[in-house]
Design a protein around this motif. Structure first.
Motif, PDB file in Angstrom:
ATOM      1  N   ALA A  33       0.840  -1.204   0.000  1.00  0.00           N
ATOM      2  CA  ALA A  33       0.000   0.000   0.000  1.00  0.00           C
ATOM      3  C   ALA A  33       0.878   1.258   0.000  1.00  0.00           C
ATOM      4  O   ALA A  33       0.571   2.240  -0.677  1.00  0.00           O
ATOM      5  N   ARG A  34       1.969   1.237   0.753  1.00  0.00           N
ATOM      6  CA  ARG A  34       2.879   2.388   0.797  1.00  0.00           C
ATOM      7  C   ARG A  34       3.541   2.587  -0.563  1.00  0.00           C
ATOM      8  O   ARG A  34       3.648   3.710  -1.060  1.00  0.00           O
ATOM      9  N   THR A  35       3.980   1.497  -1.169  1.00  0.00           N
ATOM     10  CA  THR A  35       4.598   1.583  -2.496  1.00  0.00           C
ATOM     11  C   THR A  35       3.611   2.152  -3.506  1.00  0.00           C
ATOM     12  O   THR A  35       3.963   3.015  -4.325  1.00  0.00           O
ATOM     13  N   HIS A  36       2.371   1.694  -3.443  1.00  0.00           N
ATOM     14  CA  HIS A  36       1.326   2.199  -4.344  1.00  0.00           C
ATOM     15  C   HIS A  36       1.117   3.705  -4.123  1.00  0.00           C
ATOM     16  O   HIS A  36       0.997   4.471  -5.084  1.00  0.00           O
ATOM     17  N   SER A  37       1.091   4.129  -2.873  1.00  0.00           N
ATOM     18  CA  SER A  37       0.921   5.548  -2.550  1.00  0.00           C
ATOM     19  C   SER A  37       2.095   6.369  -3.085  1.00  0.00           C
ATOM     20  O   SER A  37       1.903   7.448  -3.661  1.00  0.00           O
ATOM     21  N   ASN A  38       3.312   5.873  -2.887  1.00  0.00           N
ATOM     22  CA  ASN A  38       4.491   6.579  -3.408  1.00  0.00           C
ATOM     23  C   ASN A  38       4.424   6.710  -4.931  1.00  0.00           C
ATOM     24  O   ASN A  38       4.736   7.769  -5.485  1.00  0.00           O
ATOM     25  N   ARG A  39       4.015   5.638  -5.606  1.00  0.00           N
ATOM     26  CA  ARG A  39       3.892   5.689  -7.068  1.00  0.00           C
ATOM     27  C   ARG A  39       2.832   6.696  -7.494  1.00  0.00           C
ATOM     28  O   ARG A  39       2.988   7.393  -8.499  1.00  0.00           O
ATOM     29  N   ALA A  40       1.735   6.743  -6.728  1.00  0.00           N
ATOM     30  CA  ALA A  40       0.667   7.699  -7.044  1.00  0.00           C
ATOM     31  C   ALA A  40       1.189   9.132  -6.967  1.00  0.00           C
ATOM     32  O   ALA A  40       0.816   9.979  -7.789  1.00  0.00           O
ATOM     33  N   ILE A  41       2.049   9.395  -6.005  1.00  0.00           N
ATOM     34  CA  ILE A  41       2.627  10.743  -5.880  1.00  0.00           C
ATOM     35  C   ILE A  41       3.494  11.061  -7.099  1.00  0.00           C
ATOM     36  O   ILE A  41       3.386  12.135  -7.683  1.00  0.00           O
ATOM     37  N   VAL A  42       4.344  10.125  -7.484  1.00  0.00           N
ATOM     38  CA  VAL A  42       5.200  10.335  -8.659  1.00  0.00           C
ATOM     39  C   VAL A  42       4.351  10.591  -9.901  1.00  0.00           C
ATOM     40  O   VAL A  42       4.654  11.464 -10.705  1.00  0.00           O
ATOM     41  N   ASN A  43       3.250   9.837 -10.026  1.00  0.00           N
ATOM     42  CA  ASN A  43       2.395   9.915 -11.215  1.00  0.00           C
ATOM     43  C   ASN A  43       1.313  10.991 -11.129  1.00  0.00           C
ATOM     44  O   ASN A  43       0.465  11.071 -12.014  1.00  0.00           O
ATOM     45  N   ARG A  44       1.329  11.769 -10.043  1.00  0.00           N
ATOM     46  CA  ARG A  44       0.339  12.834  -9.837  1.00  0.00           C
ATOM     47  C   ARG A  44      -1.086  12.296  -9.890  1.00  0.00           C
ATOM     48  O   ARG A  44      -1.979  12.872 -10.478  1.00  0.00           O
ATOM     49  N   ASN A  45      -1.296  11.180  -9.225  1.00  0.00           N
ATOM     50  CA  ASN A  45      -2.571  10.472  -9.213  1.00  0.00           C
ATOM     51  C   ASN A  45      -3.254  10.698  -7.861  1.00  0.00           C
ATOM     52  O   ASN A  45      -2.947  10.018  -6.883  1.00  0.00           O
ATOM     53  N   LEU A  46      -4.162  11.655  -7.808  1.00  0.00           N
ATOM     54  CA  LEU A  46      -4.834  11.976  -6.542  1.00  0.00           C
ATOM     55  C   LEU A  46      -5.650  10.806  -6.008  1.00  0.00           C
ATOM     56  O   LEU A  46      -5.668  10.561  -4.798  1.00  0.00           O
ATOM     57  N   LEU A  47      -6.318  10.072  -6.876  1.00  0.00           N
ATOM     58  CA  LEU A  47      -7.097   8.921  -6.435  1.00  0.00           C
ATOM     59  C   LEU A  47      -6.180   7.883  -5.784  1.00  0.00           C
ATOM     60  O   LEU A  47      -6.505   7.321  -4.744  1.00  0.00           O
ATOM     61  N   GLY A  48      -5.023   7.669  -6.376  1.00  0.00           N
ATOM     62  CA  GLY A  48      -4.055   6.726  -5.813  1.00  0.00           C
ATOM     63  C   GLY A  48      -3.543   7.166  -4.456  1.00  0.00           C
ATOM     64  O   GLY A  48      -3.334   6.350  -3.568  1.00  0.00           O
ATOM     65  N   VAL A  49      -3.339   8.475  -4.279  1.00  0.00           N
ATOM     66  CA  VAL A  49      -2.914   9.006  -2.976  1.00  0.00           C
ATOM     67  C   VAL A  49      -4.009   8.749  -1.951  1.00  0.00           C
ATOM     68  O   VAL A  49      -3.754   8.287  -0.839  1.00  0.00           O
ATOM     69  N   ALA A  50      -5.246   9.008  -2.325  1.00  0.00           N
ATOM     70  CA  ALA A  50      -6.377   8.869  -1.399  1.00  0.00           C
ATOM     71  C   ALA A  50      -6.680   7.426  -1.033  1.00  0.00           C
ATOM     72  O   ALA A  50      -7.179   7.151   0.065  1.00  0.00           O
TER      73      ALA A  50
END
Length: 155
Positions: A33-50
């Motif tokens: 889940a943390r890795t997914h969140s970090n990737r979301a930040i890199v990809n500017r994916n707000l849904l992924g951050v949330a």
């Protein structure tokens, strides 16, 4: 058939946390889940951050500011994503995860790095996150970030 009905009826009487699956894979699930969140930040994916945040999420960010909701936290990322060349890409690195399977809670201890678009280090620090097991999986309930250094440091 009767046995299955009785088991189902008994399960409905148990608290929800008792029904959640806790096992040796809890730490791995939190790390994913943390890795997914970090990737979301890199990809500017707000849904992924949330996605990794509990509905009642709260935080204290690196400068000591209080973030009172999931919506507010995601809004801070939106502002950062929209800031162009001033954007900072945050990465949280889990150094240790401790799981309390009986309570459906976990503590993540780690360090974080904020890098500018050019790769230079803007901020570094430590953090702690409280994770909570939910029917939708492990979610971050709260985080505390402490900024320990700022400035132009080589990557």
């Amino acid at each position: 058939m009767l046995a299955a009905t009785l088991i189902t009826a008994f399960a409905l009487l148990l608290p929800a946390a008792t029904l959640l699956d806790h096992g040796p894979d809890d730490e791995a699930a939190i790390r994913r889940a943390r890795t997914h969140s970090n990737r979301a930040i890199v990809n500017r994916n707000l849904l992924g951050v949330a996605e990794s945040l509990a509905d009642d999420y709260v935080a204290i960010v690196g400068d000591g500011g209080f973030v009172s909701s999931k919506k507010e936290y995601v809004g801070l990322f939106k502002q950062d994503f929209d800031s162009g060349s001033k954007r900072v890409i945050y990465e949280r690195v889990a150094d240790k995860i401790e799981v309390n399977a009986e309570q459906g809670l976990a503590a993540e201890h780690g360090h974080w790095i904020g890098r500018r678009v050019d790769g230079s280090t803007a901020f570094t620090g430590t953090y702690m996150a409280m994770w909570q097991q939910t029917p939708a999986g492990w979610k971050i309930r709260s985080e505390l970030f402490v900024t320990l250094s700022t400035g132009n440091q080589p990557h």
